[in-house]
Scaffold this motif. Sequence first.
Motif, PDB file in Angstrom:
ATOM      1  N   LEU A 146     -42.927   3.812  -8.892  1.00 36.76           N
ATOM      2  CA  LEU A 146     -41.681   3.258  -8.368  1.00 36.76           C
ATOM      3  C   LEU A 146     -41.862   2.616  -6.995  1.00 36.76           C
ATOM      4  O   LEU A 146     -41.242   1.584  -6.712  1.00 36.76           O
ATOM      5  CB  LEU A 146     -40.610   4.357  -8.299  1.00 36.76           C
ATOM      6  CG  LEU A 146     -40.167   4.940  -9.640  1.00 36.76           C
ATOM      7  CD1 LEU A 146     -39.098   5.992  -9.432  1.00 36.76           C
ATOM      8  CD2 LEU A 146     -39.657   3.840 -10.555  1.00 36.76           C
ATOM      9  N   MET A 147     -42.678   3.204  -6.150  1.00 38.27           N
ATOM     10  CA  MET A 147     -42.844   2.658  -4.805  1.00 38.27           C
ATOM     11  C   MET A 147     -43.456   1.252  -4.818  1.00 38.27           C
ATOM     12  O   MET A 147     -42.890   0.325  -4.226  1.00 38.27           O
ATOM     13  CB  MET A 147     -43.667   3.607  -3.940  1.00 38.27           C
ATOM     14  CG  MET A 147     -42.946   4.907  -3.594  1.00 38.27           C
ATOM     15  SD  MET A 147     -41.336   4.607  -2.807  1.00 38.27           S
ATOM     16  CE  MET A 147     -41.870   3.794  -1.292  1.00 38.27           C
ATOM     17  N   PRO A 148     -44.597   1.033  -5.478  1.00 33.79           N
ATOM     18  CA  PRO A 148     -45.104  -0.359  -5.537  1.00 33.79           C
ATOM     19  C   PRO A 148     -44.185  -1.296  -6.307  1.00 33.79           C
ATOM     20  O   PRO A 148     -44.100  -2.482  -5.987  1.00 33.79           O
ATOM     21  CB  PRO A 148     -46.467  -0.208  -6.225  1.00 33.79           C
ATOM     22  CG  PRO A 148     -46.427   1.100  -6.915  1.00 33.79           C
ATOM     23  CD  PRO A 148     -45.530   1.979  -6.104  1.00 33.79           C
ATOM     24  N   LEU A 149     -43.468  -0.775  -7.322  1.00 30.68           N
ATOM     25  CA  LEU A 149     -42.527  -1.618  -8.069  1.00 30.68           C
ATOM     26  C   LEU A 149     -41.373  -2.047  -7.169  1.00 30.68           C
ATOM     27  O   LEU A 149     -40.948  -3.210  -7.195  1.00 30.68           O
ATOM     28  CB  LEU A 149     -42.005  -0.871  -9.286  1.00 30.68           C
ATOM     29  CG  LEU A 149     -41.016  -1.639 -10.171  1.00 30.68           C
ATOM     30  CD1 LEU A 149     -41.691  -2.846 -10.796  1.00 30.68           C
ATOM     31  CD2 LEU A 149     -40.456  -0.727 -11.264  1.00 30.68           C
ATOM     32  N   PHE A 150     -40.857  -1.111  -6.364  1.00 27.21           N
ATOM     33  CA  PHE A 150     -39.776  -1.430  -5.438  1.00 27.21           C
ATOM     34  C   PHE A 150     -40.244  -2.447  -4.393  1.00 27.21           C
ATOM     35  O   PHE A 150     -39.517  -3.395  -4.076  1.00 27.21           O
ATOM     36  CB  PHE A 150     -39.302  -0.149  -4.750  1.00 27.21           C
ATOM     37  CG  PHE A 150     -38.207  -0.363  -3.751  1.00 27.21           C
ATOM     38  CD1 PHE A 150     -36.901  -0.597  -4.163  1.00 27.21           C
ATOM     39  CD2 PHE A 150     -38.477  -0.346  -2.391  1.00 27.21           C
ATOM     40  CE1 PHE A 150     -35.883  -0.805  -3.235  1.00 27.21           C
ATOM     41  CE2 PHE A 150     -37.474  -0.545  -1.460  1.00 27.21           C
ATOM     42  CZ  PHE A 150     -36.179  -0.772  -1.875  1.00 27.21           C
ATOM     43  N   ALA A 151     -41.459  -2.269  -3.879  1.00 19.98           N
ATOM     44  CA  ALA A 151     -41.995  -3.221  -2.896  1.00 19.98           C
ATOM     45  C   ALA A 151     -42.156  -4.609  -3.510  1.00 19.98           C
ATOM     46  O   ALA A 151     -41.844  -5.625  -2.876  1.00 19.98           O
ATOM     47  CB  ALA A 151     -43.330  -2.709  -2.360  1.00 19.98           C
ATOM     48  N   SER A 152     -42.617  -4.662  -4.756  1.00 18.24           N
ATOM     49  CA  SER A 152     -42.769  -5.952  -5.431  1.00 18.24           C
ATOM     50  C   SER A 152     -41.419  -6.611  -5.673  1.00 18.24           C
ATOM     51  O   SER A 152     -41.267  -7.825  -5.497  1.00 18.24           O
ATOM     52  CB  SER A 152     -43.500  -5.752  -6.759  1.00 18.24           C
ATOM     53  OG  SER A 152     -43.557  -6.948  -7.496  1.00 18.24           O
ATOM     54  N   ALA A 153     -40.401  -5.801  -6.054  1.00 20.71           N
ATOM     55  CA  ALA A 153     -39.069  -6.353  -6.300  1.00 20.71           C
ATOM     56  C   ALA A 153     -38.469  -6.929  -5.016  1.00 20.71           C
ATOM     57  O   ALA A 153     -37.867  -8.013  -5.023  1.00 20.71           O
ATOM     58  CB  ALA A 153     -38.158  -5.283  -6.882  1.00 20.71           C
ATOM     59  N   VAL A 154     -38.646  -6.218  -3.901  1.00 22.62           N
ATOM     60  CA  VAL A 154     -38.126  -6.707  -2.625  1.00 22.62           C
ATOM     61  C   VAL A 154     -38.839  -8.009  -2.225  1.00 22.62           C
ATOM     62  O   VAL A 154     -38.215  -8.964  -1.742  1.00 22.62           O
ATOM     63  CB  VAL A 154     -38.290  -5.635  -1.533  1.00 22.62           C
ATOM     64  CG1 VAL A 154     -37.933  -6.193  -0.161  1.00 22.62           C
ATOM     65  CG2 VAL A 154     -37.412  -4.432  -1.845  1.00 22.62           C
ATOM     66  N   GLY A 155     -40.149  -8.050  -2.438  1.00 24.54           N
ATOM     67  CA  GLY A 155     -40.891  -9.260  -2.116  1.00 24.54           C
ATOM     68  C   GLY A 155     -40.456 -10.451  -2.956  1.00 24.54           C
ATOM     69  O   GLY A 155     -40.298 -11.566  -2.438  1.00 24.54           O
ATOM     70  N   ARG A 156     -40.251 -10.234  -4.247  1.00 25.41           N
ATOM     71  CA  ARG A 156     -39.795 -11.321  -5.121  1.00 25.41           C
ATOM     72  C   ARG A 156     -38.384 -11.776  -4.747  1.00 25.41           C
ATOM     73  O   ARG A 156     -38.076 -12.967  -4.813  1.00 25.41           O
ATOM     74  CB  ARG A 156     -39.845 -10.877  -6.579  1.00 25.41           C
ATOM     75  CG  ARG A 156     -41.250 -10.715  -7.131  1.00 25.41           C
ATOM     76  CD  ARG A 156     -41.224 -10.290  -8.587  1.00 25.41           C
ATOM     77  NE  ARG A 156     -42.551 -10.144  -9.135  1.00 25.41           N
ATOM     78  CZ  ARG A 156     -43.263 -11.132  -9.662  1.00 25.41           C
ATOM     79  NH1 ARG A 156     -42.757 -12.342  -9.721  1.00 25.41           N
ATOM     80  NH2 ARG A 156     -44.471 -10.904 -10.155  1.00 25.41           N
ATOM     81  N   ALA A 157     -37.525 -10.815  -4.365  1.00 26.49           N
ATOM     82  CA  ALA A 157     -36.171 -11.182  -3.943  1.00 26.49           C
ATOM     83  C   ALA A 157     -36.212 -12.035  -2.679  1.00 26.49           C
ATOM     84  O   ALA A 157     -35.457 -13.008  -2.537  1.00 26.49           O
ATOM     85  CB  ALA A 157     -35.344  -9.924  -3.712  1.00 26.49           C
TER      86      ALA A 157
END
Length: 268
Positions: free
Chosen positions: A205-216
């Motif tokens: 979840l942590m790397p997924l959340f970081a990736s989602a924030v970066g894409r946003a």
Amino acid sequence: MIRDITIGQYYPSDSPIHHLDPRVKLFATLLYIIGLFLSKSLIVFAVAGVVLIACIVISKVPFRYMIKGLKPVWILLVFICIVNVFFGKGEVLYFQWKFIHIYREGILQALMRVVRLVELILGSSLMTYTTTPTELTDGLEKAFHPLTKIHVPVHEITLMMSITLRFIPILIEELDRIMKAQTARGVDFEAGNVFQKVKRTGRILMPLFASAVGRAGDLALAMEARCYQAGRPRTKMYPLRYARADGVVYVLAIVYLAGMIVLKVMVG
């Protein structure tokens, strides 16, 4: 399991349903869902199932692809069956052992609720499989445009829905990539008890959340670079226009709902 999540994904095909106006598909899907909740009869669900299968065949979306989208919710379907079969009450007793009582009415109720949920998921998924996120956004914006008279930000709401639908398959692919990367480093997501599996979830979840924030953030920069401003009038490259087939589907959807109401009265 990750690859089985197909919600929000578009299946390209050259079918009559793909070429329909998105407003028509939204209207037909709404009437289909209303028809499912009109009655609790297996006959009504059988008619809805026949209509759904006919629409799937016309859409040229592979049936195995449609069933694939049900795999993530099989636990919910099993839970519904267990609750209704073992805790449902009735008059005709089929099985009794100590505190376990299984009634015919409980079995029928479990069957009807599972069939209704399956048809609801497949019917709603068919709309997203045959409609691109852009078309869906334009259709929702056109359908709810009268709400702008009372200052409802229709465009902003539909834009958020479109972005959400676009991000679902992207995040699924990102999650699959993260899991494969960690598996290559020796992480076994299937080993251990429930608590150990939950603990490993944090590593995903942590790397997924970081990736989602970066894409946003990248998406926000791209919108600003194209001078996007909320609330300003916007034009469409492909404006929505009704065709003759759209009018036919409108009529067929209304006839379907009327037929379901008549069938409900006859069965009830």
